[in-house]
Enzyme design. Structure first.
Site, PDB file in Angstrom:
ATOM      1  N   HIS A   1      -3.146   0.828   8.157  1.00  0.00           N
ATOM      2  CA  HIS A   1      -4.157   0.287   6.920  1.00  0.00           C
ATOM      3  C   HIS A   1      -5.461   0.010   7.108  1.00  0.00           C
ATOM      4  CE1 HIS A   1      -3.870  -1.041   2.741  1.00  0.00           C
ATOM      5  NE2 HIS A   1      -4.508  -2.179   3.244  1.00  0.00           N
TER       6      HIS A   1
ATOM      7  N   GLN B   1     -10.520  12.669   0.125  1.00  0.00           N
ATOM      8  CA  GLN B   1      -9.778  13.635  -1.090  1.00  0.00           C
ATOM      9  C   GLN B   1     -10.062  15.097  -1.084  1.00  0.00           C
ATOM     10  OE1 GLN B   1      -9.330  11.633  -5.088  1.00  0.00           O
ATOM     11  NE2 GLN B   1     -10.502  10.001  -4.062  1.00  0.00           N
TER      12      GLN B   1
ATOM     13  N   CYS C   1       0.878  -1.273   0.040  1.00  0.00           N
ATOM     14  CA  CYS C   1      -0.042  -0.011   0.170  1.00  0.00           C
ATOM     15  C   CYS C   1       0.883   1.205   0.045  1.00  0.00           C
ATOM     16  CB  CYS C   1      -0.850   0.037   1.230  1.00  0.00           C
ATOM     17  SG  CYS C   1      -1.855   1.511   1.415  1.00  0.00           S
TER      18      CYS C   1
ATOM     19  N   HIS D   1      -8.804   7.041   3.839  1.00  0.00           N
ATOM     20  CA  HIS D   1      -8.555   8.322   3.184  1.00  0.00           C
ATOM     21  C   HIS D   1      -9.622   9.088   2.657  1.00  0.00           C
ATOM     22  CE1 HIS D   1      -8.514   6.012  -0.434  1.00  0.00           C
ATOM     23  NE2 HIS D   1      -8.498   7.213  -1.053  1.00  0.00           N
TER      24      HIS D   1
ATOM     25  N   ASN E   1     -14.736   8.714  -0.801  1.00  0.00           N
ATOM     26  CA  ASN E   1     -15.523   7.764  -1.111  1.00  0.00           C
ATOM     27  C   ASN E   1     -14.831   6.433  -0.450  1.00  0.00           C
ATOM     28  OD1 ASN E   1     -16.249   9.223  -3.536  1.00  0.00           O
ATOM     29  ND2 ASN E   1     -14.284   8.931  -4.364  1.00  0.00           N
TER      30      ASN E   1
END
Length: 328
Positions: A91, A146, A31, A144, A131
């Site tokens: 993660h 954006q 990742c 995460h 998303n």
């Protein structure tokens, strides 16, 4: 190719970014957002701003490839900003399980991003979103969101600003969002939960199943106008929404979360009211709500479920989340 093309029929700019087709589906054992990848600090981090590797917009855009044939075919450089906002260096972290200090750092990062984008004279709208889930096309499972800084005001947002301005002008300078929130609170049936500064509810006119709004109690136009207490309360409210959705069917629930700030420049501050919308693509545990011809082709939405009933389900899910999680 990266450029903006104008649609004279709908009067909106379209981002054309063919290089984004090369975005990879990440392998299971690697990742880029985890320490050790070479792309983020090896020592770990709390939250982190990361420049998008495949941006649709950039501050140094190339000249358009298309040959303009004005007035019908207009093009311009795809100026703007695209950032990835990492919630944690872990993660397998989730927004719903972030500790209070992480939430505080995340909310501060949202404000910093907004203020920086708003300070760019070529950015007209700063849009922060998340998303979540394969069903909405997420290629990076690391937690995460954006942020996009557009050099134009997107059409959907322009339409909502028009509605707010029309109400404002017709009602002596009153805020449409304040009026709607007051009516939702008076009615009460669609309220899910609230904290000191935000109310979470399914709106009377919700076009989709489980679509939730989070609205500031105080009239404020954007993230930059929030006090530290309001900012932290926003982070708590969105964390609790994420946990509520996961508790609904006892599994990770996909959604699109969108923050609506006033356009940069201050022209709409009097009538725009900060709010957040969740757009879940599911209408049941294993049933997707497809946005088909009526919704996509005509923009005529049909909600297959009653907002009052879905609000009751979400209240139960919220209470289950609060009861079963130790929120630090």
């Amino acid at each position: 190719m990266a450029e903006l093309r104008y649609n004279p029929i709908s009067m909106e700019w379209v981002m054309v970014a063919s290089h984004r087709q090369a975005r990879p589906q990440m392998p299971k054992d690697w990742c880029p957002f985890c320490p050790g990848s070479g792309k983020v600090p090896d020592g770990g981090f709390d939250v982190l701003r990361y420049q998008n590797d495949y941006p649709a917009l950039s501050t140094a855009p190339p000249e358009p490839d298309a040959v303009a044939a004005e007035p019908l075919f207009r093009v311009k450089p795809a100026y703007g900003r695209c950032e990835v906002l990492l919630y944690s260096d872990k993660h397998d972290a989730t927004l719903s399980r972030l500790p209070a200090e992480n939430i505080r750092s995340l909310a501060s990062m949202w404000r910093d991003v907004y203020l920086e984008m708003a300070g760019d004279p070529e950015v007209r709208y700063a849009f922060i979103f998340e998303n979540r889930g394969d069903v909405v096309g997420v290629t990076m499972p690391h937690p995460h969101g954006q942020a996009y800084g557009y050099s134009f005001i997107p059409k959907k947002i322009e339409a909502e600003l028009c509605g707010a301005k029309t109400y404002f002008d017709a009602n002596g300078g009153d805020c449409l969002y304040c009026a709607l929130l007051n009516e939702e609170l008076r009615d009460g049936r669609r309220i899910i939960f609230e904290n000191d500064h935000y109310v979470t509810y399914v709106p009377f006119f919700s076009p989709i199943t489980y679509g939730v709004h989070v609205t500031a109690k105080r009239h404020l136009p954007h993230l930059g106008a929030m006090s530290d207490a309001e900012l932290f309360a926003l982070g708590e409210a969105l964390r609790d929404c994420s946990g509520m959705y996961d508790a609904l069917f006892d599994k990770a629930f996909p959604y699109m979360m969108c923050m609506y700030n006033a356009p940069t420049g201050g022209g709409a501050d009097a009538y725009h009211h900060f709010h957040v919308k969740f757009y879940p693509p599911m209408r049941g545990a294993d049933r997707q709500q497809f946005f088909a011809s009526s919704e996509t082709g005509a923009g005529a939405w049909c909600n297959p479920n009653c907002p009052e009933e879905k609000a009751a389900e979400l209240r139960d899910a919220y209470n289950a989340y609060v009861a079963s999680h130790d929120r630090i």
